[in-house]
Design a protein around this motif. Sequence first.
Motif, PDB file in Angstrom:
ATOM      1  N   VAL A 145       0.867  -1.143   0.205  1.00 47.37           N
ATOM      2  CA  VAL A 145      -0.059  -0.017   0.022  1.00 47.37           C
ATOM      3  C   VAL A 145       0.823   1.146   0.033  1.00 47.37           C
ATOM      4  N   PRO A 146       2.029   1.372   0.795  1.00 47.68           N
ATOM      5  CA  PRO A 146       2.780   2.598   0.718  1.00 47.68           C
ATOM      6  C   PRO A 146       3.411   2.732  -0.458  1.00 47.68           C
ATOM      7  N   GLU A 147       3.964   1.665  -1.241  1.00 48.38           N
ATOM      8  CA  GLU A 147       4.497   1.922  -2.521  1.00 48.38           C
ATOM      9  C   GLU A 147       3.406   2.393  -3.394  1.00 48.38           C
ATOM     10  N   ILE A 148       2.153   2.060  -3.594  1.00 48.07           N
ATOM     11  CA  ILE A 148       1.076   2.301  -4.512  1.00 48.07           C
ATOM     12  C   ILE A 148       0.727   3.734  -4.052  1.00 48.07           C
ATOM     13  N   LYS A 149       0.880   4.250  -3.048  1.00 49.66           N
ATOM     14  CA  LYS A 149       0.464   5.699  -2.771  1.00 49.66           C
ATOM     15  C   LYS A 149       1.573   6.474  -2.998  1.00 49.66           C
ATOM     16  N   LYS A 150       2.838   5.993  -2.816  1.00 50.37           N
ATOM     17  CA  LYS A 150       3.920   6.906  -3.198  1.00 50.37           C
ATOM     18  C   LYS A 150       3.976   6.990  -4.941  1.00 50.37           C
ATOM     19  N   VAL A 151       3.555   5.826  -5.912  1.00 54.07           N
ATOM     20  CA  VAL A 151       3.866   5.819  -7.290  1.00 54.07           C
ATOM     21  C   VAL A 151       2.599   6.426  -7.718  1.00 54.07           C
ATOM     22  N   PHE A 152       1.326   6.024  -7.505  1.00 54.37           N
ATOM     23  CA  PHE A 152       0.219   6.394  -8.092  1.00 54.37           C
ATOM     24  C   PHE A 152      -0.716   7.537  -7.222  1.00 54.37           C
ATOM     25  N   GLN A 153      -0.090   7.834  -6.199  1.00 57.83           N
ATOM     26  CA  GLN A 153      -0.868   8.668  -5.180  1.00 57.83           C
ATOM     27  C   GLN A 153      -2.376   8.384  -4.797  1.00 57.83           C
ATOM     28  N   PHE A 154      -2.407   7.030  -4.749  1.00 58.87           N
ATOM     29  CA  PHE A 154      -3.676   6.492  -4.457  1.00 58.87           C
ATOM     30  C   PHE A 154      -3.694   5.774  -3.033  1.00 58.87           C
ATOM     31  N   ASN A 155      -4.462   5.963  -2.286  1.00 64.66           N
ATOM     32  CA  ASN A 155      -4.726   5.355  -0.791  1.00 64.66           C
ATOM     33  C   ASN A 155      -5.621   4.121  -0.792  1.00 64.66           C
ATOM     34  N   ALA A 156      -4.974   3.170  -0.962  1.00 67.99           N
ATOM     35  CA  ALA A 156      -5.988   1.831  -0.840  1.00 67.99           C
ATOM     36  C   ALA A 156      -6.333   1.485   0.303  1.00 67.99           C
ATOM     37  N   THR A 157      -7.629   1.173   0.766  1.00 66.91           N
ATOM     38  CA  THR A 157      -7.963   0.968   2.163  1.00 66.91           C
ATOM     39  C   THR A 157      -8.883  -0.158   2.182  1.00 66.91           C
ATOM     40  N   ARG A 158      -9.120  -0.921   0.889  1.00 67.29           N
ATOM     41  CA  ARG A 158      -9.948  -2.143   0.797  1.00 67.29           C
ATOM     42  C   ARG A 158      -9.108  -3.257   0.094  1.00 67.29           C
ATOM     43  N   ILE A 159      -9.411  -4.332   0.487  1.00 66.70           N
ATOM     44  CA  ILE A 159      -8.901  -5.429  -0.402  1.00 66.70           C
ATOM     45  C   ILE A 159      -9.987  -6.136  -0.771  1.00 66.70           C
ATOM     46  N   GLU A 160     -10.058  -6.683  -1.955  1.00 64.62           N
ATOM     47  CA  GLU A 160     -11.028  -7.510  -2.729  1.00 64.62           C
ATOM     48  C   GLU A 160     -10.691  -8.928  -2.853  1.00 64.62           C
ATOM     49  N   ARG A 161     -10.946  -9.930  -2.462  1.00 65.15           N
ATOM     50  CA  ARG A 161     -10.718 -11.246  -3.058  1.00 65.15           C
ATOM     51  C   ARG A 161      -9.374 -11.929  -2.408  1.00 65.15           C
ATOM     52  N   TYR A 162      -9.720 -13.143  -1.748  1.00 63.83           N
ATOM     53  CA  TYR A 162      -8.429 -13.773  -1.120  1.00 63.83           C
ATOM     54  C   TYR A 162      -8.475 -15.124  -1.944  1.00 63.83           C
ATOM     55  N   ILE A 163      -7.945 -15.304  -2.804  1.00 60.51           N
ATOM     56  CA  ILE A 163      -7.766 -16.479  -3.621  1.00 60.51           C
ATOM     57  C   ILE A 163      -6.128 -16.934  -3.907  1.00 60.51           C
ATOM     58  N   VAL A 164      -6.021 -18.385  -4.185  1.00 60.19           N
ATOM     59  CA  VAL A 164      -4.758 -18.805  -4.797  1.00 60.19           C
ATOM     60  C   VAL A 164      -5.223 -19.287  -6.125  1.00 60.19           C
ATOM     61  N   ALA A 165      -4.613 -18.841  -7.412  1.00 56.42           N
ATOM     62  CA  ALA A 165      -5.189 -19.186  -8.361  1.00 56.42           C
ATOM     63  C   ALA A 165      -4.149 -19.992  -9.364  1.00 56.42           C
ATOM     64  N   CYS A 166      -4.508 -20.818  -9.879  1.00 57.66           N
ATOM     65  CA  CYS A 166      -3.641 -21.871 -10.619  1.00 57.66           C
ATOM     66  C   CYS A 166      -3.871 -22.134 -12.150  1.00 57.66           C
ATOM     67  N   TYR A 167      -2.623 -21.807 -12.958  1.00 58.43           N
ATOM     68  CA  TYR A 167      -2.914 -21.900 -14.349  1.00 58.43           C
ATOM     69  C   TYR A 167      -1.639 -23.202 -14.714  1.00 58.43           C
ATOM     70  N   ASP A 168      -2.541 -24.098 -14.956  1.00 58.63           N
ATOM     71  CA  ASP A 168      -1.687 -25.356 -15.388  1.00 58.63           C
ATOM     72  C   ASP A 168      -1.199 -25.601 -16.903  1.00 58.63           C
ATOM     73  N   SER A 169      -0.205 -25.851 -16.953  1.00 58.14           N
ATOM     74  CA  SER A 169       0.322 -25.965 -18.522  1.00 58.14           C
ATOM     75  C   SER A 169      -0.233 -27.129 -19.244  1.00 58.14           C
ATOM     76  N   GLY A 170      -0.694 -28.158 -18.370  1.00 59.25           N
ATOM     77  CA  GLY A 170      -1.573 -29.217 -19.097  1.00 59.25           C
ATOM     78  C   GLY A 170      -2.721 -28.654 -19.794  1.00 59.25           C
ATOM     79  N   GLU A 171      -3.199 -27.601 -19.423  1.00 61.67           N
ATOM     80  CA  GLU A 171      -4.612 -26.958 -19.905  1.00 61.67           C
ATOM     81  C   GLU A 171      -4.355 -25.784 -20.646  1.00 61.67           C
TER      82      GLU A 171
END
Length: 387
Positions: A231-257
């Motif tokens: 969040v501090p990096e985003i505020k420094k680079v983009f001047q945006f203060n993120a206060t909320r997180i959407e989505r807690y997942i682990v995603a899987c991209y499989d080379s077999g597919e």
Amino acid sequence: MPRLLEPGDPAPLFVVPTPQRPDFRFDTVAGRYVVLSFFGSAGDAQSARLLSAIAAEVGPFNDGHAAFFGVSQDKNDAQPGRLPTRVPGLRHFYDFDSKISTSYGADQRKVSYVLSPGLRVLARFPIEDGAEHAKMLAEFVSRLPPLTRLGTTTPGAPVLVVPYLFEPHFCRALIDYYKEVGGKESGFMQSLPDGRTAAAVDHAHKRRKDATIEDDELRQGMKARIEQRLVPEIKKVFQFNATRIERYIVACYDSGEGGYFRAHRDNTTKGTAHRRFAVTINLNADEFEGGELRFPEYDRHSYKAPTGGAVVFSCSLLHEALPVTKGTRYCTLPFLYDEEGAKIREQNLSYFADDDLRSQLERNLLEKGAKRGAKPVLSKSTNEGTG
């Protein structure tokens, strides 16, 4: 009469029916040169010669260097076989109400525009002799610089790469969690004709499986690291203060597919309009090949965060997750937004076509509403996603 566009003007964007689908998003063709040809009707003799000539020879219109899109205003062109189509390279849009033609100043004119990979006007040519027009377009587009050279004069996509966000042991814990609970088919969000947001699955567009993280220790671990280190990096680079997180997942991209996610944006529906920044955190960057992020509006360069590192970018950027060609890619893909975004999200709940999902989001907002403030708030949400 609406004015014709001039070189340098941004091309008006639109969602339009095609012979293949009812809601094609024109912005997704970025990343190659584009010819948009307002020919009026395939029943017109010169228009028929133009389309026949383009269809007869691929030339530069191969979807890699360039693509040709014809725009028809004649309902008769919806008849099978009326419009010559070739994949790759030659497709058509139905503009039977003339809204698109009007926005390009072409409602009562026959004209072709040549657009840059970022969908800005490079040139405009009136359609007079159909066969000669096709030849001139092919020659002009063939002379445009190869896309691989554009990066020499273009600074690249406006993305932020942040290494050392998650420690190796935490990355491994997230991967182990996925392997323990397993993943489910990951769809994406699309807008229905009535404006509502609904989930869809289309393997031509996306192949990925996700596991929602229900383990509170892992969720809190993700939240703390994002809050303290990202969040501090985003505020420094983009001047945006993120206060909320959407989505807690682990995603899987499989080379077999051939795991991939074709070019898309992350905030184009009512149900996703609140999103501001997408975050792609690789959990095992050294254990797979392919799977990089690419931002075709800017260049053909690809971006791959190291293990535990993140690529951060605006949700309005067109991006794609390239196919994983070897191994299995694990990553986590949160979205960040702020209190203004939270208001938009709450206002748009009624647009969800899925009653169960809408009820779940309503409960989430009620549970977390009292916690609005400077710190990110835990929040479940929809499963349309970044790469």
